[in-house]
Design a protein around this motif. Structure first.
Motif, PDB file in Angstrom:
ATOM      1  N   SER A   4      -8.146  -6.566  -2.944  1.00 30.65           N
ATOM      2  CA  SER A   4      -8.629  -5.206  -3.191  1.00 30.65           C
ATOM      3  C   SER A   4      -9.817  -5.157  -4.139  1.00 30.65           C
ATOM      4  N   ARG A  21      -9.753  -1.167  -0.610  1.00 36.54           N
ATOM      5  CA  ARG A  21      -8.457  -0.831  -0.001  1.00 36.54           C
ATOM      6  C   ARG A  21      -8.755   0.210   1.072  1.00 36.54           C
ATOM      7  N   ARG A  24      -6.569   3.057   2.257  1.00 36.76           N
ATOM      8  CA  ARG A  24      -6.216   4.081   1.275  1.00 36.76           C
ATOM      9  C   ARG A  24      -7.473   4.696   0.655  1.00 36.76           C
ATOM     10  N   ASN A  26      -9.813   3.226  -0.659  1.00 41.92           N
ATOM     11  CA  ASN A  26     -10.036   2.462  -1.889  1.00 41.92           C
ATOM     12  C   ASN A  26      -9.337   3.068  -3.094  1.00 41.92           C
ATOM     13  N   THR A  32      -4.841  -3.306  -8.398  1.00 42.37           N
ATOM     14  CA  THR A  32      -6.298  -3.194  -8.364  1.00 42.37           C
ATOM     15  C   THR A  32      -6.857  -2.947  -9.758  1.00 42.37           C
ATOM     16  N   THR A  62     -14.171   5.482  -4.273  1.00 46.23           N
ATOM     17  CA  THR A  62     -12.719   5.434  -4.398  1.00 46.23           C
ATOM     18  C   THR A  62     -12.158   6.845  -4.429  1.00 46.23           C
ATOM     19  N   ASP A  66      -3.954   5.857  -6.807  1.00 44.84           N
ATOM     20  CA  ASP A  66      -3.041   5.912  -5.666  1.00 44.84           C
ATOM     21  C   ASP A  66      -1.831   6.735  -6.097  1.00 44.84           C
TER      22      ASP A  66
END
Length: 248
Positions: A4, A21, A24, A26, A32, A62, A66
């Motif tokens: 990642s 990623r 997702r 990123n 990460t 990004t 997450d």
């Protein structure tokens, strides 16, 4: 590095870190964050590297934290692993140049406050969605953004958490300039190469002078924000917001 975070050296003195990623957008998970901090530490300790360029894979910077790592768990690991990365970035001893395409959400926008230079494609989409998610700002953005954008603009961006454009990001001081879509990385790498070719002692001294007047405030704000963020993350309002996000 883990998959990642991709690492390469595209020019003499320049190291490129790519958040990757793609499934997702990123989004940054614990692994990460750890990999980014490790990559920065490696570049810091490598005398041949003078400048870091930071971007995201697949024409997306990004989408931020997450959110899957924020659900339910009482483990504070995600908040404070992110804080470790932000501390590393905010005190990094070499110039950092960011290249933004696609999404720059949450920490994807606030980390730009710690980059020396940043460029974004005109179609890039920014957002600081902390309050709508039941959270508070992070990345020392509650201190740095008013300093750059002014109190009213910072309040608008941080309180309402609405999407905004690359033009607004430039006006607010998050980025230096817009580029044609797909060209942010080439512009950022050109600036990084130019920085790497300059007398290193002069570059280092100038960066230290630019940062010295607010370094303590940034460090204190990072800690205060992280404590509030973690308390809010566990709240019913935030957990309901995360559940609603994944139910869409």
């Amino acid at each position: 590095m883990i998959d990642s975070v991709l690492v390469c050296d595209p020019d003499d003195g320049v190291r490129l870190l790519t958040m990757s990623r793609p499934g997702r957008r990123n989004a940054l998970d614990k692994a990460t964050y750890v990999a980014l901090a490790a990559a920065l530490a490696s570049a810091r300790d490598d005398a041949s590297i003078r400048v870091i360029a930071l971007t995201g894979a697949g024409l997306c910077f990004t989408s931020g934290n997450d959110l899957a790592d924020f659900q339910i768990s009482t483990d504070a690991g995600e908040t404070f692993v992110a804080l470790d990365f932000l501390k590393m970035l905010s005190t990094f001893s070499k110039p950092v140049v960011a290249a933004v395409e696609g999404f720059a959400i949450g920490i994807g926008a606030t980390l730009l406050l710690h980059c020396d230079l940043a460029y974004a494609g005109r179609g890039a989409q920014f957002r600081l969605p902390f309050v709508p998610l039941g959270l508070c700002p992070e990345g020392a953005s509650s201190y740095l953004l008013p300093r750059l954008a002014g109190a009213k603009r910072a309040a608008e961006l941080l309180l309402l958490g609405e999407p905004f454009t690359a033009q607004t990001a430039a006006e607010a001081g998050l980025i230096n300039a817009q580029t044609d879509d797909g060209e942010a990385l080439s512009v950022a790498l050109a600036k990084a190469k130019a920085l790497a070719a300059l007398p290193w002692e002069a570059v280092a001294a100038t960066r230290n002078l630019l940062k010295r007047s607010f370094a303590l405030n940034v460090a204190e704000t990072l800690e205060a924000e992280a404590q509030s963020f973690e308390a809010l993350r566990r709240s019913p309002a935030a957990q309901a917001a995360f559940a609603a996000f994944f139910a869409r």
